[in-house]
Design a protein around this motif. Structure first.
Motif, mmCIF file in Angstrom:
data_model
loop_
_atom_site.group_PDB
_atom_site.id
_atom_site.type_symbol
_atom_site.label_atom_id
_atom_site.label_comp_id
_atom_site.label_asym_id
_atom_site.label_seq_id
_atom_site.Cartn_x
_atom_site.Cartn_y
_atom_site.Cartn_z
ATOM 1 N N ARG A 98 -2.650 7.074 5.229
ATOM 2 C CA ARG A 98 -3.977 7.548 4.803
ATOM 3 C C ARG A 98 -3.923 8.922 4.145
ATOM 4 N NH1 ARG A 98 -8.106 6.446 9.724
ATOM 5 N NH2 ARG A 98 -6.946 4.714 10.624
ATOM 6 N N PRO A 99 -3.288 9.933 4.760
ATOM 7 C CA PRO A 99 -3.205 11.237 4.078
ATOM 8 C C PRO A 99 -2.476 11.153 2.741
ATOM 9 C CG PRO A 99 -2.646 11.463 6.411
ATOM 10 C CD PRO A 99 -2.695 10.000 6.120
ATOM 11 N N SER A 100 -1.466 10.292 2.663
ATOM 12 C CA SER A 100 -0.724 10.138 1.405
ATOM 13 C C SER A 100 -1.624 9.591 0.306
ATOM 14 C CB SER A 100 0.471 9.197 1.619
ATOM 15 O OG SER A 100 1.394 9.738 2.531
ATOM 16 N N ILE A 101 -2.454 8.620 0.647
ATOM 17 C CA ILE A 101 -3.354 8.021 -0.335
ATOM 18 C C ILE A 101 -4.376 9.038 -0.836
ATOM 19 C CG2 ILE A 101 -5.240 6.337 -0.563
ATOM 20 C CD1 ILE A 101 -3.508 4.489 1.269
ATOM 21 N N MET A 102 -4.967 9.805 0.064
ATOM 22 C CA MET A 102 -5.966 10.791 -0.341
ATOM 23 C C MET A 102 -5.354 11.879 -1.215
ATOM 24 S SD MET A 102 -8.969 9.921 0.678
ATOM 25 C CE MET A 102 -9.809 11.486 0.366
ATOM 26 N N LEU A 103 -4.190 12.379 -0.817
ATOM 27 C CA LEU A 103 -3.538 13.446 -1.582
ATOM 28 C C LEU A 103 -3.091 12.925 -2.948
ATOM 29 C CD1 LEU A 103 -2.484 16.361 -1.657
ATOM 30 C CD2 LEU A 103 -0.358 15.520 -0.608
ATOM 31 N N GLY A 104 -2.488 11.747 -2.972
ATOM 32 C CA GLY A 104 -2.038 11.194 -4.242
ATOM 33 C C GLY A 104 -3.190 10.927 -5.188
ATOM 34 N N GLY A 105 -4.304 10.409 -4.659
ATOM 35 C CA GLY A 105 -5.468 10.150 -5.498
ATOM 36 C C GLY A 105 -6.046 11.418 -6.102
ATOM 37 N N ALA A 106 -6.022 12.502 -5.337
ATOM 38 C CA ALA A 106 -6.532 13.778 -5.852
ATOM 39 C C ALA A 106 -5.683 14.260 -7.034
ATOM 40 C CB ALA A 106 -6.546 14.822 -4.744
ATOM 41 N N PHE A 107 -4.363 14.160 -6.928
ATOM 42 C CA PHE A 107 -3.491 14.547 -8.042
ATOM 43 C C PHE A 107 -3.747 13.658 -9.257
ATOM 44 C CE2 PHE A 107 -1.044 17.098 -5.084
ATOM 45 C CZ PHE A 107 -0.480 18.072 -5.893
ATOM 46 N N MET A 108 -3.947 12.370 -9.032
ATOM 47 C CA MET A 108 -4.195 11.459 -10.155
ATOM 48 C C MET A 108 -5.482 11.821 -10.895
ATOM 49 S SD MET A 108 -3.079 7.881 -8.346
ATOM 50 C CE MET A 108 -3.422 6.865 -9.766
ATOM 51 N N ALA A 109 -6.530 12.157 -10.145
ATOM 52 C CA ALA A 109 -7.796 12.529 -10.788
ATOM 53 C C ALA A 109 -7.625 13.768 -11.655
ATOM 54 C CB ALA A 109 -8.873 12.756 -9.727
ATOM 55 N N GLY A 135 2.692 8.138 -7.051
ATOM 56 C CA GLY A 135 3.762 7.841 -6.108
ATOM 57 C C GLY A 135 3.297 7.840 -4.667
ATOM 58 N N LEU A 136 2.343 8.690 -4.341
ATOM 59 C CA LEU A 136 1.808 8.732 -2.981
ATOM 60 C C LEU A 136 0.727 7.681 -2.763
ATOM 61 C CD1 LEU A 136 1.473 12.580 -2.404
ATOM 62 C CD2 LEU A 136 3.016 11.018 -1.193
ATOM 63 N N PHE A 137 0.031 7.278 -3.808
ATOM 64 C CA PHE A 137 -1.104 6.365 -3.656
ATOM 65 C C PHE A 137 -0.676 4.904 -3.669
ATOM 66 C CE2 PHE A 137 -4.738 3.872 -4.735
ATOM 67 C CZ PHE A 137 -5.835 4.557 -4.249
ATOM 68 N N LYS A 138 0.006 4.492 -4.705
ATOM 69 C CA LYS A 138 0.156 3.069 -5.007
ATOM 70 C C LYS A 138 0.897 2.271 -3.931
ATOM 71 C CE LYS A 138 -0.278 -0.565 -7.585
ATOM 72 N NZ LYS A 138 -1.574 -1.258 -7.607
ATOM 73 N N PRO A 139 2.096 2.655 -3.488
ATOM 74 C CA PRO A 139 2.798 1.793 -2.531
ATOM 75 C C PRO A 139 2.143 1.769 -1.163
ATOM 76 C CG PRO A 139 3.990 3.841 -2.790
ATOM 77 C CD PRO A 139 2.889 3.850 -3.807
ATOM 78 N N ASN A 140 1.468 2.849 -0.804
ATOM 79 C CA ASN A 140 0.990 2.976 0.569
ATOM 80 C C ASN A 140 -0.278 2.194 0.837
ATOM 81 O OD1 ASN A 140 3.148 4.673 1.379
ATOM 82 N ND2 ASN A 140 2.194 6.329 0.234
ATOM 83 N N ILE A 141 -1.128 2.042 -0.163
ATOM 84 C CA ILE A 141 -2.318 1.220 0.060
ATOM 85 C C ILE A 141 -1.914 -0.251 0.146
ATOM 86 C CG2 ILE A 141 -2.973 0.846 -2.363
ATOM 87 C CD1 ILE A 141 -5.907 1.473 -1.416
ATOM 88 N N SER A 142 -0.882 -0.667 -0.594
ATOM 89 C CA SER A 142 -0.378 -2.040 -0.482
ATOM 90 C C SER A 142 0.274 -2.273 0.875
ATOM 91 C CB SER A 142 0.629 -2.323 -1.603
ATOM 92 O OG SER A 142 0.045 -2.147 -2.875
ATOM 93 N N THR A 143 0.993 -1.284 1.371
ATOM 94 C CA THR A 143 1.616 -1.398 2.686
ATOM 95 C C THR A 143 0.567 -1.599 3.775
ATOM 96 O OG1 THR A 143 3.490 -0.030 2.020
ATOM 97 C CG2 THR A 143 3.061 -0.194 4.369
#
Length: 492
Positions: A98-109, A135-143
């Motif tokens: 969860r923290p990885s997804i939030m942090l990665g999404g912020a960088f993407m925006a 890199g932080l968002f994509k694999p982890n939401i699928s996992t």
């Protein structure tokens, strides 16, 4: 909450109770978050190659400008998927999903908004920032989708197909909004802005509905979560210059990806040998063989955002803006996804469900049929201006999409079943590394198709080669499917 212990020995803890349409309720929350993330990605992807060629390389001859833009596109999409390997490792071992997804999404925006600067340096900084965040968002939401289902749950493949429909529902809407409407009316840079807004919507949905997930994906050490997020964020900032350099030197990306795949192979094989788990060793060998099919498939399929985009612009007679063709693949996913989600369990009850290796072989054959259709259309239906009817390109996208439905959602499910539980995130990152390699191959292939200013003939030569490769490799995987099935030890 009842724990179920799978053969690996790691207990499965189910998500909070509650289902919708026969699947755990958190699946639909992840579906929505991924919808908006894919809206952002497909929105900017529909514009990227054409925008780069026209804005930054217009001083070059047309063929050279498009070839350079295709290489940039290939390097970017390759790095987008390659960084998933590191993001999966960080989430598995340190930060949590969860923290990885939030942090990665912020960088993407942030990266998407940086694309609005009409200067090549800042444009590449924006792309580099998106690469790192993805890199932080994509694999982890699928996992996290895989962790919603117990081992052996027959709904898993259908669940991943439904999730894949969420990906493509966002992808279907994005080119229409970001390209055909916003981009065409106000300029492509405002299309990038619209994509950035979509990314923010995805983060908001994930944050507001996080309670649906229960324990799934939570930080491993909640008390240290903030400190760890800060450390990972600093690491991401430090990685942006490296991504920038790689985007500037597209040819270097391919060698790095090959090295990463070799190291990855050694890691999975070595880890299973060290553990003494013979079954896991065989499963990793099977997984790596299927990874090769993924690379081959994606190298052919991912002409969509580069050479097929330029082909649609110059050689397709259509009553709409060429960027709208980028919606065809996700639209077909949304239309055909429910059919395939229904088909696999129905075939299973009749003992006719193809094994994973056979599904991958069928995928390669479908994409070969798609490009064969395109070549035949060029040879027989092109008018005096070397333009073909738009319905033929739509048919190509339909065939390629059927191949994708036999491979991508099935592959996501396959990785979650074949990988050891403690390495699921890293294995999912490896799956996306294969997408990276395929995208780089696609970029190189596209640069050949568009480089020559010889009209439609260079497309014919390139697409004929792709068709032959798809038929040949599809046949090979059909022949070797029984061997790969034995290595999987019952995983279907």
């Amino acid at each position: 909450m009842t724990a179920i212990t799978p053969p690996t020995g790691e207990p499965f803890l189910p998500p909070p109770p509650g289902e919708f349409l026969g699947h755990p309720r958190p699946l639909w929350m992840l579906f929505g978050a991924e919808f908006w993330e894919r809206f952002a990605y497909y929105g900017m992807r529909a514009l990227l190659a054409a925008y780069v060629a026209a804005t930054f390389f217009s001083h070059l001859p047309p063929g050279e400008a498009r070839a350079t833009a295709s290489l940039t596109y290939g390097a970017y999409t390759a790095l987008i998927y390659a960084t998933g390997l590191f993001g999966g490792f960080v989430a598995d071992r340190y930060l949590g999903y969860r923290p990885s997804i939030m942090l990665g999404g912020a960088f993407m925006a942030v990266g998407l908004f940086l694309l609005m600067f009409p200067e090549l340096h800042w444009f590449l900084v924006g792309l580099a920032t998106i690469v790192v965040g993805n890199g932080l968002f994509k694999p982890n939401i699928s996992t996290m989708v895989g962790k919603l289902y117990a081992p052996g749950d027959a709904r898993r493949d259908s669940g991943f197909t439904i999730f894949y429909m969420g990906i493509n529902a966002g992808g279907a809407l994005a080119p229409l909004i970001c390209g055909t409407i916003i981009g065409a009316l106000y300029g492509f840079r405002w299309g990038f802005f619209c994509a950035g807004i979509g990314m923010i919507f995805g983060l908001m949905m994930f944050h507001w509905l996080r309670g649906w997930l229960g324990h799934i994906g939570e930080a491993p050490v909640p008390a240290q979560n903030l400190a760890r997020v800060v450390k990972v964020a600093v690491g991401c900032v430090l990685c942006i210059p490296l991504a920038y350099v790689l985007l500037s030197k597209a040819d270097l990306v391919g060698y790095i990806l090959l090295l990463m795949f070799a190291v990855l192979t050694c890691y999975f094989i070595g880890a299973s040998i060290k553990s003494g788990d013979r079954v896991q060793l065989h499963r990793y060998i099977a997984m790596l063989l299927l990874f090769l099919a993924k690379i081959l498939f994606w190298g052919m399929f991912e002409q969509a955002g580069s050479s097929l985009n330029f082909f649609a612009k110059d050689h397709v007679d259509a009553p709409f803006n060429f960027t709208l063709f980028q919606s065809f693949n996700p639209v077909f996913i949304v239309l055909l996804g429910p059919v395939f989600a229904w088909l696999w369990p129905r075939l299973e009850t009749s003992d006719l469900n193809p094994s994973v290796p056979r599904k991958f072989a069928i995928a390669l054959i479908f994409v070969a049929l798609g490009f064969t259709t395109l070549v035949l259309s060029i040879d027989n239906l092109a008018d005096a201006n070397q333009r073909i009817p738009w319905l033929m390109l739509a048919l190509v996208y339909a065939l390629n999409t059927m191949g994708e439905l036999c491979l991508s959602p099935i592959g996501l499910s396959m990785v979650s079943k074949l990988a050891a539980p403690k390495e699921t995130g890293m294995a999912m990152g490896a799956w996306f590394l294969c997408s990276a390699m395929g995208n780089w191959v696609a970029g190189k292939t596209a640069s050949v198709a568009v480089a020559a200013d010889a009209g439609i003939s260079s497309y014919v030569e390139t697409y004929t080669f792709i068709a032959y490769a798809g038929f040949g490799m599809g046949a090979a995987f059909l022949v070797f499917a029984p061997f790969i099935n034995r290595l999987m030890h019952g995983v279907r």
